[in-house]
Design an enzyme around this catalytic site. Structure first.
Site, PDB file in Angstrom:
ATOM      1  N   GLU A 131       0.903  -0.803  -0.001  1.00  0.00           N
ATOM      2  CA  GLU A 131      -0.353  -0.057  -0.064  1.00  0.00           C
ATOM      3  C   GLU A 131       1.460   1.452  -0.135  1.00  0.00           C
ATOM      4  OE1 GLU A 131      -3.954  -0.316   2.354  1.00  0.00           O
ATOM      5  OE2 GLU A 131      -3.563   1.118   2.944  1.00  0.00           O
TER       6      GLU A 131
ATOM      7  N   GLU B 189       2.082   1.552  -3.708  1.00  0.00           N
ATOM      8  CA  GLU B 189       0.945   1.779  -4.339  1.00  0.00           C
ATOM      9  C   GLU B 189       0.782   3.659  -3.769  1.00  0.00           C
ATOM     10  OE1 GLU B 189      -2.498   0.165  -2.984  1.00  0.00           O
ATOM     11  OE2 GLU B 189      -3.659   1.633  -5.197  1.00  0.00           O
TER      12      GLU B 189
ATOM     13  N   CYS C  24      -8.852  -2.128   4.203  1.00  0.00           N
ATOM     14  CA  CYS C  24      -8.519  -3.596   4.985  1.00  0.00           C
ATOM     15  C   CYS C  24      -9.805  -3.715   5.788  1.00  0.00           C
ATOM     16  CB  CYS C  24      -7.363  -3.213   5.597  1.00  0.00           C
ATOM     17  SG  CYS C  24      -6.705  -2.054   6.629  1.00  0.00           S
TER      18      CYS C  24
ATOM     19  N   SER D 214      -7.842   1.419  -2.357  1.00  0.00           N
ATOM     20  CA  SER D 214      -6.203   0.847  -2.841  1.00  0.00           C
ATOM     21  C   SER D 214      -6.789  -0.183  -3.469  1.00  0.00           C
ATOM     22  CB  SER D 214      -5.544   0.279  -1.605  1.00  0.00           C
ATOM     23  OG  SER D 214      -4.768  -0.277  -1.341  1.00  0.00           O
TER      24      SER D 214
ATOM     25  N   LYS E  95     -15.268 -10.209   8.598  1.00  0.00           N
ATOM     26  CA  LYS E  95     -14.298 -10.854   8.635  1.00  0.00           C
ATOM     27  C   LYS E  95     -15.031 -12.205   7.477  1.00  0.00           C
ATOM     28  CE  LYS E  95     -10.152  -8.895   8.319  1.00  0.00           C
ATOM     29  NZ  LYS E  95      -9.558  -8.073   6.468  1.00  0.00           N
TER      30      LYS E  95
ATOM     31  N   GLU F 276     -15.774 -11.576   4.607  1.00  0.00           N
ATOM     32  CA  GLU F 276     -15.345 -11.058   3.414  1.00  0.00           C
ATOM     33  C   GLU F 276     -14.715 -12.180   2.434  1.00  0.00           C
ATOM     34  OE1 GLU F 276     -11.261  -8.492   3.943  1.00  0.00           O
ATOM     35  OE2 GLU F 276     -11.015 -10.171   5.026  1.00  0.00           O
TER      36      GLU F 276
ATOM     37  N   GLU G 185     -14.098 -13.543  -5.417  1.00  0.00           N
ATOM     38  CA  GLU G 185     -13.494 -13.066  -5.890  1.00  0.00           C
ATOM     39  C   GLU G 185     -11.990 -13.795  -4.986  1.00  0.00           C
ATOM     40  OE1 GLU G 185     -15.313 -11.315  -5.336  1.00  0.00           O
ATOM     41  OE2 GLU G 185     -13.996  -9.304  -4.268  1.00  0.00           O
TER      42      GLU G 185
ATOM     43  N   CYS H  58     -10.063  -1.797  14.741  1.00  0.00           N
ATOM     44  CA  CYS H  58     -10.743  -3.889  14.464  1.00  0.00           C
ATOM     45  C   CYS H  58     -10.923  -3.712  16.206  1.00  0.00           C
ATOM     46  CB  CYS H  58      -9.150  -3.736  14.361  1.00  0.00           C
ATOM     47  SG  CYS H  58      -8.999  -3.709  12.767  1.00  0.00           S
TER      48      CYS H  58
END
Lengths: 593, 151
Positions: free
Chosen positions: A283, A286, A303, A323, A362, A365, A370, A520
């Site tokens: 990142e 990036e 994230c 990102s 999560k 996710e 994908e 988190c």
């Protein structure tokens, strides 16, 4: 401006309290507990449960203390026969419609309604059930289930979803005996704006909102002969797991956590902080590349999966700002079934990846279609992994982990600390602070600074991005470039920042967004209660852990350096892109409308 | 007028604040007899609030219907005063006459038979509305006769 003080009496004793306080707040500051099931400090005062009633001198009826402001000379009585009787009756009325199968409930022993009935010595549940209309359990979401039968209509979930997260997926529908918490046309959470954050279940006083359980599939994998089960634990777990075992909030228990996971029977005990470090490298590069090549700015972190779904739902036009880095959980899953499998010479189809996450999103996710790059990797090498292979197989929350530790018969408090396994157990303090709001930003700035200047920041503690302010901003001078950054946590704050980006008025290069208040450590998978005070203590634990680490910059992680040498080649390389990066798509709600 | 036009015109007339939600929903019901999913989503977008909130408000009020209804709408008061005056028998008589249950619409689309909250005729319960007309002090017989006026 000093706030005006008022002289009030509670149970005959005189106190000085601030104007604007409610009777409930004043009583609490005086050390007198007022039970309640719907009030939520700073968020909700629906006054729906009727448990917080008190007597006021001169008032005809009992009043609900959560919505009654104090005034000069007010005389409050919290412990009279009339008050006790009313609280009893109101709890009995709630219990009349509430199932009594506590043994079968996920909230057993953690249920506020159960505890309050016990505390107030309510043993008589003789009132008949009057709620007749039945609603099926909403199990549409991969993260949460909703059971109307257990709901007491306190509306804390509705308020949190709206006031804290600005998601507004749920509302009370219908009225009277038919009233229930509902998504739009009762279509189910998965078809709604819900981002799976689970802040609602943290405040639910009963078992009406629960996280989906995956402990069964984890035990099955551990028990299966020949299966190589690797576990990754997120940074925020170590700062909160102790609360499940009687430790004070804010005790970092990294070594104890690693020891417990090993004793449970996982074949390798790894650390999501390793891929947090890796995320920072990708990142950070990036960001530098977008600045140098005039790419889309501000760059926004990716994230937090609740935030991703929020952006896909509410800000689809700004998806290019996100990102492309996968989250540390997903980078870990991909690498475990590719790089690690090859390095250790383990058949990837025999590897099960389990995540321990502070997060209910999560679970969602890991199931995104994908998120199966490992299968893709092996397919390109002419090898087919079994159908339905996911990069991450099971995601359990901190609470589920605690259940499993207890089930294993492990005396958590007496464990001697151990280390995580190599190579994916090696991490830096930069990975640790991912668990707190502002942590990803701080970790990224430590590395970006070093990357651009060739030397480390003089003070690695970037205090400007720390704290609990809803939106925080900072500027960092790096070789003549003034990097402007912002940090937001809680989606209501995120919305504010995103609306600025939407209008093209965002002055920032880089924005960190975390779905949950506090980051988190305040996730929907964490131990309950998760009050602001508890969240702040967990954050302290995260930073103290960071300070105790020998390495505190992601680019100095030797295992990450080896990973680039042996597998990825360089940041943003072709391999990196196919393994560690992803894409997003707009989420059209209520299709056809 | 298309539903979108109706909604944006109504929002224009009443204003686009949260407090204008009910008058807008009333306009739609007046025009289209009920609030469809599509209409509620459009209203939510028009006022920049969530569809769940619009749904919550729409389902709270008896007169904001959320499904298509018959040509004639019978609304019987379900509150306690009418209950104490024999509302149950009246409901059963109408159910028998129309061969539908409370909450249903006849297959020919002529009648919908719905419960409602208090319609302000507590002194002459049981009371009901057929379309906009009030029928009070009902007995099973007078209730059936009232319904038959519309057949």
């Amino acid at each position: 401006m000093t706030q005006k003080q008022l002289r009030i009496k509670i149970n005959g004793d005189t106190y000085l309290m601030y104007e604007g306080q409610s009777v409930l707040e004043a009583c609490r500051s005086a050390g007198i507990n007022i039970p309640n099931l719907c009030y939520l400090e700073g968020v909700s005062r629906r006054a729906s449960c009727g448990i917080c009633v008190v007597e006021i001198e001169g008032a005809r009826t009992l009043v609900r203390s959560c919505v009654t402001p104090i005034r000069e000379g007010i005389e409050i009585f919290t412990n009279t026969g009339r008050v006790r009787k009313a609280r009893h009756t109101n709890i009995k009325l709630l219990l009349a419609n509430h199932p009594r199968n506590c043994l079968e409930c996920d909230k057993n022993r953690q249920c506020e309604l159960q505890k309050l009935s016990d505390d107030l010595d309510v043993r008589d549940t003789s009132y008949p059930k009057i709620r007749k209309k039945h609603y099926d359990i909403d199990a549409s979401s991969p993260s949460l289930t909703r059971d109307h039968e257990k709901c007491i209509l306190c509306a804390r979930c509705v308020e949190v979803c709206s006031q804290v997260q600005s998601v507004d997926a749920i509302e009370i529908a219908e009225r009277g005996m038919e009233a229930h918490v509902s998504t739009f046309f009762n279509k189910g959470l998965d078809a709604s704006e819900c981002v799976n954050c689970g802040q609602c279940l943290l405040v639910c006083p009963t078992g009406a909102l629960m996280a989906k359980h995956e402990t069964g599939s984890v035990w099955k994998a551990i028990d299966e002969p020949g299966r190589h089960v690797v576990v990754q634990a997120a940074p925020a777990i170590r700062a909160a797991i102790g609360e499940e075992f009687g430790f004070e909030a804010g005790m970092p228990l990294t070594g104890t956590l690693a020891a417990a996971l090993r004793k449970m029977g996982f074949d390798r005990v790894f650390d999501t902080q390793f891929t947090a470090d890796l995320t920072i490298i990708e990142e950070g590069n990036e960001l530098i590349s977008r600045i140098k090549n005039k790419g889309v700015l501000p760059l926004i972190t990716s994230c937090s999966p609740g935030w991703i779904r929020f952006a896909e739902t509410f800000f689809p036009k700004l998806l290019p700002n996100l990102s492309t880095c996968k989250s540390p959980q997903q980078m870990f899953g991909t690498l475990a079934k590719t790089y690690y499998a090859e390095k250790m010479n383990i058949d990837p189809s025999k590897i099960t990846v389990v995540s321990v996450m502070p997060c209910t999103a999560k679970k969602f996710e890991a199931r995104r279609p994908e998120m199966n790059s490992a299968a893709e990797y092996w397919r390109n090498k002419g090898r087919r992994l079994p159908g339905g292979t996911r990069d991450v197989d099971s995601v359990i929350t901190t609470r589920e982990l605690a259940d499993m530790i207890r089930e294993s018969g492990i005396d958590f408090a007496r464990l001697t600390g151990e280390k995580f396994d190599e190579p994916f157990g090696i991490s830096t303090g930069a990975g640790t602070i991912f668990g707190a709001t502002g942590g990803v930003m701080e970790a990224a700035l430590r590395t970006a600074y070093a990357e651009l200047t060739g030397k480390s920041l003089k003070d690695l503690n970037l205090k400007a991005v720390r704290g609990m302010g809803g939106v925080r901003e900072a500027s960092v001078d790096i070789n003549g470039l003034t990097l402007k950054v912002a940090v937001a946590h809680g989606l209501k704050n995120a919305r504010e920042v995103m609306e600025q980006v939407s209008k093209g008025k965002s002055p920032y290069h880089f924005i960190e967004i975390m779905t949950c208040p506090g980051g988190c450590i305040g996730g929907g998978g964490q131990p309950v209660p998760a009050t602001t005070d508890v969240r702040e203590k967990r954050i302290k634990a995260v930073y103290s852990e960071d300070e105790s680490m020998p390495l505190r910059e992601s680019h100095k992680n030797p295992a990450v350096i080896a990973l680039y040498d042996e597998f990825l080649k360089e940041p943003l390389s072709g391999v990196s892109h196919s393994m560690l990066h992803t894409e997003y798509s707009r989420r059209d709600l209520y299709p056809g409308i | 007028m298309s539903p979108e036009d109706l909604i944006s015109r109504s929002a224009e007339k009443h204003g686009r604040e949260r407090k204008n939600l009910i008058p807008i929903l009333q306009d739609i019901v007046r025009e289209n007899s009920y609030l469809s999913e599509e209409a509620m989503v459009s209203v939510a977008r028009e006022l920049d609030i969530s569809p769940a909130e619009v749904y919550g408000v729409a389902t709270f009020y008896s007169f904001l219907d959320t499904k298509p209804l018959g040509k004639n709408i019978i609304r019987i008061c379900k509150t306690i005063i009418c209950y104490m005056h024999g509302q149950d028998e009246v409901i059963r008589a109408i159910e028998d006459r129309l061969k539908i249950k409370l909450g249903e619409t006849t297959p020919d689309g002529e009648f919908s038979f719905l419960p409602t909250n208090c319609i302000g005729h507590c002194h002459k319960g049981p009371a009901m509305l057929i379309n906009d007309r009030v029928y009070s002090s009902l007995t099973p017989e007078t209730a059936v006769r009232a319904v038959e006026e519309y057949i």
